[in-house]
Write an enzyme that holds these catalytic residues in place. Structure first.
Site: not given
Ligand code: CO
Length: 149
Positions: A132, A89, A135, A46, A51
């Site tokens: 995800e 991650c 995030h 993911g 990111q």
């Protein structure tokens, strides 16, 4: 398609609350394609927009069952049953921690064309969805791991 740089822990961008994605245009599609390529290249399951340095609410997931793109995702149902397992991650290299997550979650989102979709995931998929989507609010999985110690 082009690979993007993955933002690493310590960068403020990972701690911001992302904004709603309002346009479903070629630029979004290009970014989603790039994110998928970046995720596959890094062998992750993911990747969320922050990111790759984009403070917008979308992410891509592929746990080995094909690509799923979620724009403006919201978890609207979580099972009471939980799962406890290792999580990592791409923004936190060479590290993994045990995190407890719901066994099953359901998510409302939009696809790349702005159409409403519902995705339900169990096990690893539920874990990826939780990870995800967090995030997008500047939350990292290690925040849970720390709390549980
Ligand atoms: Co992550």
């Amino acid at each position: 398609m082009a690979k993007r740089n993955i933002v690493k822990i310590g960068d403020d961008v990972l701690r911001k609350v992302c904004r709603t994605q309002l346009t479903f245009d070629e630029r979004l599609h290009q970014t989603l394609d790039d994110m998928a390529e970046t995720m596959y290249d890094a062998e992750g399951v993911g990747l969320a927009a922050p990111q790759v340095g984009i403070l917008r609410r979308y992410c891509v997931i592929d746990i080995g069952e094909g690509i799923i793109e979620l724009i403006n995702p919201v978890i609207f149902e979580k099972s009471e049953e939980t799962q406890t397992g290792n999580e990592g991650c791409l923004s936190i290299p060479d590290r993994s921690e045990v995190v407890t997550r719901p066994m099953k979650v359901s998510v409302r989102a939009q696809n790349r064309y702005g159409e409403n979709i519902v995705v339900t995931g169990e096990g690893l998929m539920a874990r990826a969805l939780c990870h995800e989507i967090e995030h997008l609010d500047g939350v990292l999985y290690i925040d849970h791991a720390k709390r549980s110690k």
